[in-house]
Design an enzyme around this catalytic site. Structure first.
Site, short mmCIF file in Angstrom:
data_model
loop_
_atom_site.label_atom_id
_atom_site.label_comp_id
_atom_site.label_asym_id
_atom_site.label_seq_id
_atom_site.Cartn_x
_atom_site.Cartn_y
_atom_site.Cartn_z
CE LYS A 97 34.46 25.78 -104.70
NZ LYS A 97 35.24 27.15 -105.08
NE ARG A 138 28.78 36.99 -103.24
CZ ARG A 138 27.99 35.99 -103.41
NH1 ARG A 138 26.99 36.54 -104.43
NH2 ARG A 138 27.80 34.88 -102.87
O1 3DU Z 1 29.64 34.13 -100.86
P1 3DU Z 1 30.91 34.98 -100.47
O2 3DU Z 1 30.92 36.33 -101.62
O3 3DU Z 1 31.42 35.61 -99.19
O4 3DU Z 1 32.13 34.02 -101.41
C1 3DU Z 1 32.50 32.92 -101.04
C2 3DU Z 1 33.78 32.50 -101.65
O5 3DU Z 1 33.88 31.19 -101.26
C3 3DU Z 1 33.60 32.56 -103.20
O6 3DU Z 1 34.95 32.63 -103.76
C4 3DU Z 1 33.14 31.09 -103.48
O7 3DU Z 1 33.55 30.52 -104.73
C5 3DU Z 1 33.78 30.21 -102.44
N1 3DU Z 1 33.23 29.08 -102.05
C6 3DU Z 1 31.87 29.09 -101.61
O8 3DU Z 1 31.31 29.80 -101.40
C7 3DU Z 1 31.19 27.61 -101.22
C8 3DU Z 1 32.21 26.55 -101.20
O9 3DU Z 1 31.67 25.47 -100.79
C9 3DU Z 1 33.48 26.87 -101.52
C10 3DU Z 1 33.93 27.89 -101.86
#
Ligand code: 3DU
Length: 258
Positions: free
Chosen positions: A84, A223
């Site tokens: 970012k 996750r």
């Molecule tokens: O929620 P999850 O575990 O599926 O991870 C989502 C990933 O995407 C994580 O690395 C987070 O930092 C990134 N991310 C977002 O979740 C939201 C955004 O707007 C941009 C990146």
């Protein structure tokens, strides 16, 4: 030399997948690299790309991640650095050069920093190096509306960011999988070859099918896969849910000239 969009589309055809693995491995710092590398090996044929975030970038840095980078490169998976990035042009370029000359293929940056002496230099560097830049347009956490949803000059900031993604010629945009109306709105602004990558599926409450139906191209999933007992099964379940249990998903055809 491959454009990010072409590369993802080709991987999607081969793998029957729309999943970008967010290799957000937690636990003891010293075991994360091995765990992430094994994870990529386990799912590499059923995903389209890998994204790394601070979970790995902070403890290891670019040089320390060599094993994982090589695993992704060998598997033909684009590797995206989710920093970012949000700094002055010179610093952005320094970060991009380090990432891009060490096996990373794309990075995520924040358009909030603006074009002149900000994103302009970053985009110029990435073009010279034939690498990708994806801009944050609408994030997936609840607080996103306080920033990306802020009304400026009568319209939400994300809409301005979508227009900038288009006019600046970035490779694509990150838009939350949970905000279907915003995905549709952004899709209508972007050029058809510009990608929408959507995080937030599963753990954050986003629905994979709805996001794709609204206009997302690929889903960033962390996750739900990383913390699963069987990551390959978790990826395959998502692929099946999207109707892509075999090759040749209905990925929109895109012009190859960005
Ligand atoms: O929620 P999850 O575990 O599926 O991870 C989502 C990933 O995407 C994580 O690395 C987070 O930092 C990134 N991310 C977002 O979740 C939201 C955004 O707007 C941009 C990146």
């Amino acid at each position: 030399m491959k454009l990010l969009g072409d590369w993802l589309r080709s991987n999607s055809r081969k793998s029957g997948s729309r999943i970008i693995l967010a290799a957000d491995v937690g636990g003891p710092l010293e075991s994360r690299l091995d765990a992430a590398t094994s994870l990529v090996s386990a799912v590499r044929e059923r995903i389209v790309a890998v994204k790394v975030n601070w979970h790995l970038l902070l403890p290891y840095g670019v040089l320390g991640l060599r094993k994982l980078i090589e695993r992704c490169n060998d598997a033909g998976l684009p590797l995206i650095a989710d920093m970012k990035l949000n700094d002055i042009g010179a610093t952005n370029v320094e970060a991009a050069e380090t990432l891009f000359s060490n096996g990373f293929d794309a990075l995520i940056a924040n358009p909030f920093v603006g074009y002149k002496e900000g994103i302009e230099d970053l985009l110029a560097k990435s073009r010279v190096m034939h690498k990708g830049v994806i801009l944050l347009v609408y994030m997936s956490h609840a607080g996103a509306r306080e920033g990306y949803g802020l009304k400026v000059g009568g319209e939400p900031l994300y809409l301005g960011f979508a227009r900038k993604t288009r006019s600046w010629g970035a490779d694509g945009a990150v838009v939350s999988s949970k905000s279907l109306a915003i995905i549709r709105e952004v899709r209508s602004v972007l050029r058809k070859e510009q990608l929408i990558l959507s995080p937030g599926v599963g753990f954050q409450g986003g629905d994979a099918r709805n996001a794709i139906a609204a206009g997302s191209d690929y889903l960033i999933v962390g996750r739900s896969v990383v913390e699963s007992k069987d990551p390959l099964k978790a990826v395959e379940a998502l692929n099946r849910e999207l109707g892509n249990s075999g090759p040749s998903p209905a990925v929109r055809e895109r012009r190859s000239s960005l």
